[in-house]
Enzyme design. Structure first.
Site, PDB file in Angstrom:
ATOM      1  N   GLU A  69      37.292  50.288  43.955  1.00 22.38           N
ATOM      2  CA  GLU A  69      38.022  49.128  43.448  1.00 22.38           C
ATOM      3  C   GLU A  69      37.288  47.858  43.861  1.00 22.38           C
ATOM      4  O   GLU A  69      37.748  47.056  44.674  1.00 22.38           O
ATOM      5  CB  GLU A  69      39.460  49.178  43.951  1.00 22.38           C
ATOM      6  CG  GLU A  69      40.206  50.386  43.396  1.00 22.38           C
ATOM      7  CD  GLU A  69      41.509  50.712  44.122  1.00 22.38           C
ATOM      8  OE1 GLU A  69      41.980  49.873  44.926  1.00 22.38           O
ATOM      9  OE2 GLU A  69      42.056  51.813  43.891  1.00 22.38           O
ATOM     10  N   GLU A  82      47.445  44.249  43.007  1.00 26.15           N
ATOM     11  CA  GLU A  82      46.665  45.053  42.069  1.00 26.15           C
ATOM     12  C   GLU A  82      46.064  44.181  40.968  1.00 26.15           C
ATOM     13  O   GLU A  82      46.701  43.253  40.474  1.00 26.15           O
ATOM     14  CB  GLU A  82      47.549  46.133  41.424  1.00 26.15           C
ATOM     15  CG  GLU A  82      48.169  47.122  42.398  1.00 26.15           C
ATOM     16  CD  GLU A  82      47.187  48.191  42.860  1.00 26.15           C
ATOM     17  OE1 GLU A  82      46.041  48.209  42.361  1.00 26.15           O
ATOM     18  OE2 GLU A  82      47.580  49.020  43.710  1.00 26.15           O
TER      19      GLU A  82
END
Length: 465
Positions: free
Chosen positions: A259, A425
């Site tokens: 990520e 997120e």
């Protein structure tokens, strides 16, 4: 060289013939391999030659992992076309199965080590470099995409590409769910060498440059909390001096190494936070001490993992009882938090499927009360004022009362310190509300969101305790 190539061809041909006469009915899907000193060499019928690190030359287990037909091949060159592919790089991940003369290639994503808590070997991250392709038509097929950790996330996804490793754009990508294949196409690249990745990589060299640059700025201190399974430093940046009444703000990123947008987010936040001319940054530094961990999983980052460290641990499932032997990254960070205290934590991530920026809140922890609910609402409302990319309509389902998973970082820290603690997120794809065609969610947009969050921190800081 000619004798060497003929020898490779003859040896590989013999291996293929023996495999063809084996009792297995499974077709051979990988090139045969022969060992040459400190390299692995592969020869195909068209005299494609492959050299990739052997067990003696490569420290990464992924470089020497075995398939049924031999070691994983991470580099290949077609002498007919001059096209070459390699994932032998910092954070690289791709297995080269076949390389055709016309720009067609078959690839496979290399899985992370098996993760016991998640009961699977994660895979979705890829990063590789293709050379000799200017003006050609490329068709790159990832043949095991259907086995990815979040296979449905391939729908609507476009791979990232770059010529200079700074500006990233998207290229046409199609997922065949029935076949389990992901096909990336790129017609007539403008330059000879192209880097393709699941998202723009954030290499360890950039991380090292970031922390070094930050520690040279006034009021910033770089320290090492501990070391990873493979001995890499767990860097901690402290921005601001501790003092009476100062709020303790922790921001950590990249527990899941694939990520990478999370570390771009951190870069944007730190650049603004250390700007002496930014009024919001000055106010935050006056009210708070900010502790930033730009990369929680350096081993997984260097290895090209999606979700785990070198020991196969999903760090964001290790916060209840971190094992110093298998999750030292969490153990040393939690010890540092215990030493400083925490008034606000933001744990920065990326989501493979959802095209939104959002937070997962503290709902469901035993300590959830009206105070935390008010703080969470205030933070989210302020964040939306500072960035249109952030929203609260879409996100994860809310945990039922008392049902939050306390092995997750934000839940454990919220419960442990009674502090506002959030999981942030960002998308791998794009934001549905403010899409940028051809670019999608990008390093620049992630950095801008990190800078914008400072405004929300400034607004809620007085109420954090």
């Amino acid at each position: 060289p000619g004798m060497l190539l003929r020898g490779i061809k003859n040896t590989a041909g013999g291996l293929l013939k023996r495999a063809a006469h084996s009792q297995s009915s499974r077709p051979i899907q990988f090139p045969a391999t022969v060992r040459l000193s400190h390299t692995m060499a592969t020869a195909g019928p068209d005299m494609t030659v492959v050299l990739s690190p052997s067990k003696d030359a490569a420290k990464s287990a992924a470089d020497t992992a075995m398939t049924e037909a031999g070691p994983i091949v991470r580099a290949m060159r077609c002498p007919t076309s001059g096209i070459s592919v390699s994932s032998v790089m910092d954070g690289g991940n791709i297995q080269v199965v076949q390389l055709g003369a016309e720009g067609d290639m078959a690839l496979r994503i290399i899985p992370d080590p098996y993760c016991e808590t998640d009961k699977r070997a994660h895979m979705q991250w890829f990063s590789f470099r293709v050379a000799g392709v200017q003006g050609r038509k490329l068709r790159m097929q990832v043949t095991n995409a259907g086995e990815a950790s979040y296979a449905p996330a391939w729908h609507g996804y476009e791979a990232a590409a770059s010529y200079d490793s700074e500006t990233w754009f998207r290229v046409p990508t199609a997922y065949d769910e029935a076949a389990g294949t992901l096909t990336i196409t790129h017609d007539s690249p403008a330059h000879n060498v192209v880097h393709y990745a699941y998202f723009a990589p954030y290499p360890m060299s950039r991380h090292e440059s970031l922390v070094a640059r930050m520690q040279a700025r006034p009021g910033v201190r770089l320290s090492v909390m501990g070391h990873t399974c493979e001995g890499r430093a767990m860097d901690l940046l402290q921005v601001g001096e501790e003092g009476a009444g100062k709020r303790k703000v922790w921001v950590i990123a990249r527990q899941h190494p694939g990520e990478t947008m999370a570390e771009f987010f951190m870069e944007g936040l730190l650049e603004r936070l250390t700007d002496p001319h930014d009024a919001v940054a000055r106010a935050v530094r006056a009210q708070c001490v900010v502790y930033a961990v730009p990369n929680m999983c350096p081993d997984g980052s260097a290895r090209g993992h999606l979700r785990t460290n070198a020991a196969g641990v999903n760090l964001n499932r290790a916060w209840a009882h971190p094992d110093p032997a298998t999750s030292p990254e969490v153990a040393c960070t939690l010890a540092a938090m215990d030493a400083t205290g925490v008034d606000l934590l933001v744990d920065v991530h990326g989501d493979e499927e959802l095209p939104y920026c959002f937070v997962a809140g503290l709902n469901g922890i035993p300590a959830w009360d009206a105070r935390l609910e008010t703080l969470q609402h205030a933070f989210c409302t302020a964040f939306m004022r500072h960035s249109p990319d952030f929203q609260v309509t879409h996100g994860y389902p809310t945990d039922a009362p008392g049902k939050a998973n306390l092995t997750l970082c934000s839940k454990q820290i919220g419960q442990r310190f009674g502090a506002l603690s959030l999981t942030l997120e960002m998308p791998f794809k794009d934001t549905a509300g403010h899409p940028v065609p051809g670019v999608g969610w990008s390093p620049q947009r992630a950095a801008a969101l990190g800078a914008a969050m400072l405004g929300a921190v400034h607004e809620v800081a007085p109420s954090l305790r």
